[in-house]
Design a protein around this motif. Structure first.
Motif, PDB file in Angstrom:
ATOM      1  N   ILE A 166       4.532   8.956 -14.071  1.00 61.96           N
ATOM      2  CA  ILE A 166       3.928   7.620 -13.995  1.00 61.96           C
ATOM      3  C   ILE A 166       4.189   6.990 -12.630  1.00 61.96           C
ATOM      4  O   ILE A 166       3.338   6.247 -12.110  1.00 61.96           O
ATOM      5  N   LEU A 167       5.321   7.289 -12.017  1.00 59.73           N
ATOM      6  CA  LEU A 167       5.575   6.787 -10.663  1.00 59.73           C
ATOM      7  C   LEU A 167       4.554   7.356  -9.693  1.00 59.73           C
ATOM      8  O   LEU A 167       4.007   6.635  -8.845  1.00 59.73           O
ATOM      9  N   ARG A 168       4.311   8.655  -9.792  1.00 61.16           N
ATOM     10  CA  ARG A 168       3.324   9.282  -8.908  1.00 61.16           C
ATOM     11  C   ARG A 168       1.939   8.671  -9.152  1.00 61.16           C
ATOM     12  O   ARG A 168       1.217   8.349  -8.192  1.00 61.16           O
ATOM     13  N   GLU A 169       1.560   8.528 -10.418  1.00 65.60           N
ATOM     14  CA  GLU A 169       0.239   7.968 -10.729  1.00 65.60           C
ATOM     15  C   GLU A 169       0.092   6.567 -10.145  1.00 65.60           C
ATOM     16  O   GLU A 169      -0.970   6.209  -9.613  1.00 65.60           O
ATOM     17  N   THR A 170       1.131   5.772 -10.247  1.00 64.44           N
ATOM     18  CA  THR A 170       1.086   4.405  -9.715  1.00 64.44           C
ATOM     19  C   THR A 170       0.929   4.423  -8.200  1.00 64.44           C
ATOM     20  O   THR A 170       0.101   3.682  -7.642  1.00 64.44           O
ATOM     21  N   ALA A 171       1.705   5.264  -7.525  1.00 63.09           N
ATOM     22  CA  ALA A 171       1.632   5.337  -6.065  1.00 63.09           C
ATOM     23  C   ALA A 171       0.265   5.856  -5.605  1.00 63.09           C
ATOM     24  O   ALA A 171      -0.308   5.353  -4.630  1.00 63.09           O
ATOM     25  N   VAL A 172      -0.265   6.850  -6.319  1.00 67.85           N
ATOM     26  CA  VAL A 172      -1.591   7.376  -5.972  1.00 67.85           C
ATOM     27  C   VAL A 172      -2.655   6.305  -6.158  1.00 67.85           C
ATOM     28  O   VAL A 172      -3.526   6.099  -5.300  1.00 67.85           O
ATOM     29  N   ARG A 173      -2.605   5.604  -7.272  1.00 66.32           N
ATOM     30  CA  ARG A 173      -3.587   4.552  -7.560  1.00 66.32           C
ATOM     31  C   ARG A 173      -3.559   3.458  -6.504  1.00 66.32           C
ATOM     32  O   ARG A 173      -4.613   2.913  -6.132  1.00 66.32           O
ATOM     33  N   GLU A 174      -2.368   3.169  -5.975  1.00 60.54           N
ATOM     34  CA  GLU A 174      -2.233   2.109  -4.982  1.00 60.54           C
ATOM     35  C   GLU A 174      -2.380   2.625  -3.549  1.00 60.54           C
ATOM     36  O   GLU A 174      -2.213   1.871  -2.590  1.00 60.54           O
ATOM     37  N   GLY A 175      -2.692   3.906  -3.401  1.00 60.67           N
ATOM     38  CA  GLY A 175      -2.897   4.478  -2.061  1.00 60.67           C
ATOM     39  C   GLY A 175      -1.617   4.649  -1.272  1.00 60.67           C
ATOM     40  O   GLY A 175      -1.639   4.653  -0.039  1.00 60.67           O
ATOM     41  N   LEU A 176      -0.487   4.841  -1.967  1.00 65.50           N
ATOM     42  CA  LEU A 176       0.799   4.926  -1.288  1.00 65.50           C
ATOM     43  C   LEU A 176       1.524   6.245  -1.573  1.00 65.50           C
ATOM     44  O   LEU A 176       2.738   6.331  -1.410  1.00 65.50           O
ATOM     45  N   TRP A 177       0.780   7.258  -2.008  1.00 67.05           N
ATOM     46  CA  TRP A 177       1.349   8.599  -2.148  1.00 67.05           C
ATOM     47  C   TRP A 177       0.984   9.332  -0.861  1.00 67.05           C
ATOM     48  O   TRP A 177      -0.051   9.942  -0.736  1.00 67.05           O
ATOM     49  N   MET A 208      11.253   8.948  -7.301  1.00 67.79           N
ATOM     50  CA  MET A 208      11.682   7.683  -6.707  1.00 67.79           C
ATOM     51  C   MET A 208      11.895   7.843  -5.209  1.00 67.79           C
ATOM     52  O   MET A 208      11.477   6.986  -4.416  1.00 67.79           O
ATOM     53  N   ALA A 209      12.527   8.931  -4.815  1.00 68.68           N
ATOM     54  CA  ALA A 209      12.761   9.171  -3.396  1.00 68.68           C
ATOM     55  C   ALA A 209      11.445   9.270  -2.637  1.00 68.68           C
ATOM     56  O   ALA A 209      11.284   8.664  -1.565  1.00 68.68           O
ATOM     57  N   ALA A 210      10.496  10.029  -3.173  1.00 67.18           N
ATOM     58  CA  ALA A 210       9.204  10.195  -2.503  1.00 67.18           C
ATOM     59  C   ALA A 210       8.480   8.865  -2.351  1.00 67.18           C
ATOM     60  O   ALA A 210       7.911   8.561  -1.285  1.00 67.18           O
ATOM     61  N   VAL A 211       8.498   8.060  -3.410  1.00 67.38           N
ATOM     62  CA  VAL A 211       7.805   6.764  -3.365  1.00 67.38           C
ATOM     63  C   VAL A 211       8.501   5.800  -2.414  1.00 67.38           C
ATOM     64  O   VAL A 211       7.838   5.091  -1.635  1.00 67.38           O
ATOM     65  N   LEU A 212       9.827   5.774  -2.451  1.00 65.60           N
ATOM     66  CA  LEU A 212      10.551   4.840  -1.586  1.00 65.60           C
ATOM     67  C   LEU A 212      10.429   5.230  -0.115  1.00 65.60           C
ATOM     68  O   LEU A 212      10.382   4.352   0.761  1.00 65.60           O
TER      69      LEU A 212
END
Length: 279
Positions: A166-177, A208-212
């Motif tokens: 879900i973290l990955r999905e959120t970051a992808v949806r927001e253009g931040l992956w 978490m590390a990837a997103v941060l």
């Protein structure tokens, strides 16, 4: 003439984080009164650490990070440590300190994974190789050196850690992956092609590390945020322990195997060790 020390006229402390005036508190230059009720705790945390206001996308992604590991029942060492401590010292602060001290290489700390992602991406940009080729070569070289890829694997979840997903999905949806996160995924894909590794997921700490990293936080800052994210759960556990727990918890006897020999002859062994009444 006496030589002047190069820092002689420098202030002992210097900070650009906040300032307190007789009637105002300024956070990164903003009046705290404007922030109270004006921004979420997530956005205020971003402002304090990154030094600027987040975009709505950044705030939503960081908010997802801060809710990803709220609690993990009594299977989290820090939670157990906190409850043990407050059973002997009924103090919220003591419990929070114990839980925080349990964060490290094997639980919750994201910094090793964040450092790995940053370093791997820098090497990838220098290599000139295709993404999948670089990832496969890196996995092979690390396996040959018996080095562990941080942020992979979980004792319960197989193939997919739902919190990481879900973290990955959120970051992808927001253009931040971003690029480093995509490389980390490619490294994971290459890793899972190895024998016996197909079921190993990217875990919550890895995601978490990837997103941060994508949000621009340093590896050290990422661990600080991971600690913040887990503290509400720790507070709840400490509160429950204070209200309904057992005073002075110990490890139950049936859970321990004591390899302690009984019945040794102290006087004989003391004498054999060279001690005499005059010693």
């Amino acid at each position: 003439m006496t030589a002047q020390h190069p820092h002689e006229n420098e202030p002992y402390w210097r900070s650009s984080i906040s300032r307190v005036d007789p009637e105002k508190v300024f956070i990164r230059g903003y009046d705290l009164e404007d922030l109270i009720g004006g921004v979420s705790f997530t956005s205020a945390s971003f402002l304090l650490i990154r030094g600027r206001l987040p975009s709505p996308r950044e705030s939503r992604v960081l908010d997802a990070v801060l809710t990803a590991v709220l609690d993990y029942a009594l299977e989290k060492p820090g939670t157990a440590a906190a409850r043990y401590v407050v059973s002997a010292n009924p103090s919220m602060v003591a419990g929070l300190a114990a839980a925080t001290m349990a964060v490290g290489k094997y639980t919750l700390a994201t910094e090793d994974t964040a450092r790995f992602i940053v370093a791997a991406h820098a090497d990838f940009l220098e290599s000139g190789e295709a993404l999948e080729t670089f990832a496969a070569n890196l996995v092979e070289s690390m396996a040959a050196r018996k080095e562990r890829i941080p942020g992979l694997g979980h004792p319960v979840f197989k193939k997919v850690d739902p919190r990481a997903a879900i973290l990955r999905e959120t970051a992808v949806r927001e253009g931040l992956w971003n690029g480093p996160a995509q490389l980390y995924e490619a490294i994971h894909r290459a890793f899972t092609t190895r024998p016996g590794k197909a079921d190993i997921p990217i875990n919550d700490v890895g995601a978490m590390a990837a997103v941060l990293v994508a949000l621009g936080f340093t590896p050290e800052e990422s661990t600080g945020l991971a600690v913040i994210s887990t503290l509400p759960g720790v507070v709840a556990h400490i509160s429950e322990e204070l209200a309904h727990g057992k005073p002075l918890r110990i490890i139950p006897g049936e859970s321990v195997a004591y390899d302690v020999e009984a019945g040794k002859d102290f006087k004989a062994d003391w004498k054999e060790a060279g001690w005499t009444p005059e010693s």
